[in-house]
Design a protein around this motif. Structure first.
Motif, PDB file in Angstrom:
ATOM      1  N   VAL A 230      35.969  16.227  80.399  1.00 33.28           N
ATOM      2  CA  VAL A 230      37.141  16.918  79.879  1.00 33.28           C
ATOM      3  C   VAL A 230      36.811  18.398  79.759  1.00 33.28           C
ATOM      4  CG1 VAL A 230      38.911  16.971  78.089  1.00 33.28           C
ATOM      5  CG2 VAL A 230      37.659  14.839  78.536  1.00 33.28           C
ATOM      6  N   VAL A 231      37.635  19.240  80.387  1.00 34.39           N
ATOM      7  CA  VAL A 231      37.456  20.695  80.324  1.00 34.39           C
ATOM      8  C   VAL A 231      38.595  21.284  79.505  1.00 34.39           C
ATOM      9  CG1 VAL A 231      37.318  22.839  81.635  1.00 34.39           C
ATOM     10  CG2 VAL A 231      36.279  20.753  82.547  1.00 34.39           C
ATOM     11  N   TRP A 232      38.238  21.987  78.442  1.00 33.47           N
ATOM     12  CA  TRP A 232      39.215  22.662  77.582  1.00 33.47           C
ATOM     13  C   TRP A 232      39.278  24.121  78.005  1.00 33.47           C
ATOM     14  CZ3 TRP A 232      41.092  20.564  72.576  1.00 33.47           C
ATOM     15  CH2 TRP A 232      40.779  19.220  72.427  1.00 33.47           C
ATOM     16  N   ASP A 233      40.444  24.561  78.465  1.00 33.96           N
ATOM     17  CA  ASP A 233      40.614  25.941  78.888  1.00 33.96           C
ATOM     18  C   ASP A 233      40.978  26.814  77.696  1.00 33.96           C
ATOM     19  OD1 ASP A 233      40.663  28.043  80.657  1.00 33.96           O
ATOM     20  OD2 ASP A 233      42.084  27.125  82.047  1.00 33.96           O
ATOM     21  N   TYR A 234      40.975  28.123  77.939  1.00 34.81           N
ATOM     22  CA  TYR A 234      41.206  29.121  76.894  1.00 34.81           C
ATOM     23  C   TYR A 234      42.423  28.785  76.042  1.00 34.81           C
ATOM     24  CZ  TYR A 234      42.628  33.656  74.971  1.00 34.81           C
ATOM     25  OH  TYR A 234      43.019  34.666  74.145  1.00 34.81           O
TER      26      TYR A 234
END
Length: 439
Positions: free
Chosen positions: A149-153
């Motif tokens: 899971v990648v959490w962006d800005y």
């Protein structure tokens, strides 16, 4: 607007008789001193550790040489092994069950998967605003066995991928509700579990302040830098307000933890661990913000001997000379010291929770080097299991980033301690050290 913790629970009077771990007696019938005492205080478990359960040399060890290295260069000042395998601006690490290492690069706007051999095996994502693309990724979560899971800005996208790079789902944070809480882009902290995450806001001084918190203003030396990291000012003292840690749950309710110096999240079920600033104690909370356990050591803090202080001062002078060589002015002599030097080292430098749920704290030994050169490990129940030497680092950090909270520069699982470090030229590399759990 935020629910804030009080001190009533911490100051409560014990309501039951302390219970000690049983200790074997010798042939004369004399019992050994217990290594831990546990009792209940108004529903809060107090675990007071008097000594590690395992003596020196009888606990786990960490290899002194890394088993794998990703990125970096063969020789200082030389080109990297392969420019395609450079790592830079790393904000997240995870070691997968198949042995590969996931590396999230923020300014590189990519999620990289490496084989332990150092071979780059897959690139996931790219710069952009479309599905599976990133603006400025800030955090990586690994959900075993095969989901990343990648959490962006500022939660502009929260993307779930499988380890082949397939986008499984995408969602966004509720920005309107975050703004109602006074939280904006720079205030996002890090995700924890079950839709909960930590955010930051400007610290608010309260009276009384929880023992793990200090929101009072600080003075620090500031040198302004341009985009190339070159100084554009001669430096000045500025006032800084510490960040207040705020737990946001899945319904966007907020719970304040004040301004702790460190925080670690993990375990089964997930818990929040906050070390006290000047006590040998760690406070353990549920994801609802309820204090459930205090992990304490009755051992004293390590004194700063004249030899250790001299070594620390010499390293500080060396760092100042290195900064001056890069054109960064040092503060005026004798200013900004913040008062007399302490007599003891802090109880903790760093804190993290591994994938097995063990709590690791980095601390000082009595070696007189002035370095935080050992890790203590605590069990799921707060028992002090043992101590291990830190195998890396010749200065205060050895080029190693902190493991706590949002920095995400290390990963600890059953078999490996994986760290991010930078050399004298700021070249980043990732090193994996084998953990020997034979004790």
């Amino acid at each position: 607007m935020f629910r804030r913790l009080g001190l009533w629970a911490i100051l409560a009077v014990a309501v039951s008789v302390p219970a000690c771990d049983p200790a074997p007696g010798d042939e004369s019938g004399a019992a050994e001193e217990p290594t831990v005492t546990v009792w209940d205080s108004a529903g809060i478990e107090i675990v007071e550790n008097h000594a590690p359960e395992h003596a020196a040399g009888e606990f786990w060890t960490i290899d002194t040489v890394p088993e794998f290295v990703l990125g970096g260069a063969n020789t200082l000042g030389e080109p990297a092994h392969d420019s395609a395998q450079l790592v830079w601006d790393v904000v997240g690490l995870a070691r997968l069950e198949d042995g590969r290492v996931a590396v999230l690069s923020s300014r590189g706007t990519q999620l990289l998967l490496f084989e332990p051999s150092g071979q780059l095996s897959r690139i996931i994502g790219r710069s952009g605003e479309g599905p599976g693309e990133f603006t400025r990724p800030e955090w990586l979560q690994y959900l075993p066995p095969d989901t990343l899971v990648v959490w962006d800005y500022f939660m502009t996208s929260i993307d779930r991928f499988d380890t082949t790079g397939t986008l499984l789902s995408e969602q966004r944070g509720d920005h309107a509700r975050l703004r109602e809480l006074g939280l904006y882009g720079e205030n996002f902290g890090f995700p924890i579990a079950d839709g909960y995450f930590i955010a930051f806001t400007k610290g608010r001084e309260v009276d009384p302040e929880p023992v793990w918190s200090d929101c009072s203003p600080r003075e620090f030396w500031t040198v302004r830098l341009d985009i190339e990291m070159q100084p554009t000012s001669r430096g000045e003292f500025s006032t800084w307000l510490p960040e207040e840690y705020v737990l946001i749950d899945s319904s966007y309710s907020a719970h304040s933890f004040g301004c702790p110096s460190q925080m670690a999240v993990g375990g089964h079920p997930p818990s929040i661990h906050i070390p006290a600033r000047d006590r040998n104690e760690i406070y353990q909370f549920t994801l609802d913000g309820v204090l459930s356990r205090i992990i304490r050591r009755s051992t004293g803090l390590v004194p700063i001997t004249p030899r250790a202080r001299s070594a620390m001062e010499e390293r500080q002078k060396m760092r100042e000379r290195e900064l001056e060589a890069r054109g960064r002015p040092r503060p005026p002599e004798g200013e900004g010291s913040g008062g007399p030097p302490p007599d003891t080292h802090p109880p903790f430098l760093d804190v993290t929770v591994d994938t097995e749920g063990y709590l690791w704290v980095r601390e000082w030994s009595d070696s007189e080097t002035g370095l935080p050169d050992q890790w203590s490990v605590f069990s799921h129940e707060g028992r002090w299991l043992g101590v291990m030497a830190v195998p890396w680092g010749r200065d205060v950090t050895g080029g190693v980033g902190r493991c706590e909270g949002y920095t995400s520069s290390c990963w600890v699982d059953r078999d490996f301690f994986v760290i991010l470090r930078r050399d004298e030229l700021e070249v980043e590399r990732i090193e994996g050290y084998r953990i020997r759990r034979g004790g």
